[in-house]
Design a protein around this motif. Structure first.
Motif, PDB file in Angstrom:
ATOM      1  N   ARG A 147     110.135 -86.212 -22.129  1.00  0.00           N
ATOM      2  CA  ARG A 147     111.048 -85.944 -23.252  1.00  0.00           C
ATOM      3  C   ARG A 147     110.475 -86.387 -24.596  1.00  0.00           C
ATOM      4  O   ARG A 147     111.115 -86.228 -25.634  1.00  0.00           O
ATOM      5  N   GLY A 153     105.239 -79.252 -24.008  1.00  0.00           N
ATOM      6  CA  GLY A 153     105.440 -78.532 -22.759  1.00  0.00           C
ATOM      7  C   GLY A 153     104.394 -78.947 -21.739  1.00  0.00           C
ATOM      8  O   GLY A 153     103.359 -79.531 -22.080  1.00  0.00           O
ATOM      9  N   GLU A 166     113.419 -79.374 -15.415  1.00  0.00           N
ATOM     10  CA  GLU A 166     113.835 -78.860 -16.719  1.00  0.00           C
ATOM     11  C   GLU A 166     114.801 -79.772 -17.460  1.00  0.00           C
ATOM     12  O   GLU A 166     114.944 -79.644 -18.683  1.00  0.00           O
ATOM     13  N   THR A 167     115.445 -80.722 -16.763  1.00  0.00           N
ATOM     14  CA  THR A 167     116.283 -81.689 -17.469  1.00  0.00           C
ATOM     15  C   THR A 167     115.437 -82.684 -18.256  1.00  0.00           C
ATOM     16  O   THR A 167     115.930 -83.336 -19.170  1.00  0.00           O
ATOM     17  N   GLN A 169     112.055 -81.726 -19.373  1.00  0.00           N
ATOM     18  CA  GLN A 169     111.228 -80.960 -20.307  1.00  0.00           C
ATOM     19  C   GLN A 169     111.508 -79.474 -20.079  1.00  0.00           C
ATOM     20  O   GLN A 169     111.164 -78.927 -19.028  1.00  0.00           O
ATOM     21  N   PRO A 170     112.118 -78.799 -21.047  1.00  0.00           N
ATOM     22  CA  PRO A 170     112.493 -77.391 -20.839  1.00  0.00           C
ATOM     23  C   PRO A 170     111.322 -76.415 -20.860  1.00  0.00           C
ATOM     24  O   PRO A 170     111.430 -75.311 -20.330  1.00  0.00           O
ATOM     25  N   ASP A 171     110.200 -76.823 -21.472  1.00  0.00           N
ATOM     26  CA  ASP A 171     109.066 -75.906 -21.634  1.00  0.00           C
ATOM     27  C   ASP A 171     108.054 -76.167 -20.506  1.00  0.00           C
ATOM     28  O   ASP A 171     107.144 -76.985 -20.647  1.00  0.00           O
TER      29      ASP A 171
END
Length: 377
Positions: A147, A153, A166-167, A169-171
């Motif tokens: 985060r 990413g 994805e919670t 790091q979304p990329d």
């Protein structure tokens, strides 16, 4: 862009990873500094600094209190290593730091503010072991540091792990589990011994680091159920077995006419590839293994069917592509049946060897890295 590629190990596939990332970044026209244990043939395309990090301490088995103490020691070593890396980057001042293996270099316990000071550059990288146990707040874990405001990413090899990450790091991008496909070394001495002893029998090979998690016990339990005149078994690679386990393995070999066990490091990728090319089936029915393996890529590139365990990443891919057979973990009868079928009939869908090899090629790696710098330029 100025890109620093940083890794602290040459074990397993690590050297292949950082070497190929360095080459790919250079091919994309970037100015590259490799900070690693050795330059590994990249000297003509990238500057090099020998990394000044301390190795993490190995975790003991069967000693929970000692293990907790070492986990805390390793957390401190990780922070000291980041401080050392920052010093080594001071002159280069990269636009992006890329870690071919984030697993050993991200913190596990620290305030985020400290991490951001220790690594004040934009960074990205590959999280090799990405299918991790459920997150527990307060426990040592690299995932919260994904985060960081400096993170651009990450990549993973295991596509089935993306949703759970994805919670943090979304990329997230799936990277190809590429392999070094150098021309096989036909002069490798172990290859000559293998051909001589196999004498035309079907060759089933377990290659790479040899330990109990690689399914050695399953293979040894299966071998006696198969006719010696038809099947030959190779185990080759650096051993992590105990002395007792090694003695058991050697004693087993001496009772059989269809086994060759070489517990020495395979010297290089051309030698490794020679053994792959000589095999009829590759054995990779690992225990409790959730990750990807570029042995699948090598198997596909050389058109060799592969035997894996059901359930996790490798098993799901094999079921999807049909380039081998996935069996219930540690099931001797299923293992026996799969070996016979693969040796006599080949892979269920041999036409997918080329497709799988293409999807995990270095070309795909270049496409993903190009997208990374395009999105964040």
């Amino acid at each position: 862009m100025k890109i620093a590629v940083i890794d602290c190990s040459i074990s397993g596939h690590r050297e292949t990873y950082y070497k190929e990332f360095t080459r790919t970044w250079a091919e994309l026209g970037q100015e590259v500094l490799l900070v690693a244990p050795q330059e590994s043939g990249t000297g003509s395309i990238a500057d090099f600094k020998k990394i000044a990090t301390r190795p993490l301490l190995p975790l003991p088995a069967g000693q929970p209190l000692k293990k907790k103490a070492i986990v805390l020691q390793n957390a401190l070593i990780r922070l000291r290593n980041l401080a050392s890396i920052r010093k080594q980057l001071a002159e280069f001042q990269p636009d992006l730091v890329y870690f071919p293996c984030l697993d050993d270099l991200l913190p596990t316990l620290a305030p985020m503010s400290l991490f951001n000071r220790l690594l004040p550059y934009a960074w990205s990288g590959l999280l090799v072991q990405s299918a991790l146990p459920p997150y527990k707040p307060g426990m040592p874990d690299v995932r919260p540091f994904l985060r960081s405001r400096h993170c651009r990413g990450i990549g993973v090899l295991n596509e089935y792990s993306i949703a759970a990450l994805e919670t943090f790091q979304p990329d997230i991008h799936q990277l190809p589990d590429f392999a070094d496909l150098s021309e096989p070394n036909d002069h490798y001495s172990l290859l000559h011994t293998l051909h001589q002893q196999a004498n035309g029998r079907k060759i089933i090979s377990l290659l790479g680091s040899i330990g109990t998690r690689k399914g050695v016990d399953l293979l040894l339990s299966t071998i006696p159920s198969l006719p010696e005149e038809e099947f030959f078994f190779l185990i080759a690679g650096k051993s992590w077995l105990t002395d007792t386990q090694t003695q058991k393995l050697k004693a087993f070999e001496h009772t059989r006419t269809n086994c060759l066990f070489s517990l020495e490091h395979i010297p290089d990728e051309p030698s490794f590839n020679a053994l792959v090319a000589a095999s009829d089936v590759l054995f990779a029915a690992y225990r409790n293994f959730t990750g990807s393996s570029n042995l699948l890529t090598k198997a596909a590139a050389y058109g060799k069917p592969i035997l894996v365990s059901q359930g996790a990443c490798m098993g799901r891919r094999i079921s999807e592509y049909g380039i081998g057979i996935a069996i219930p973990e540690e099931n001797i009868e299923a293992c026996r049946e799969a070996i016979v079928r693969l040796c006599r009939e080949g892979a269920p869908k041999p036409e997918n060897f080329t497709i799988y090899a293409s999807e995990h090629s270095r070309t795909k790696l270049a496409d993903t890295l190009r997208q990374l710098i395009t999105n964040h330029s």
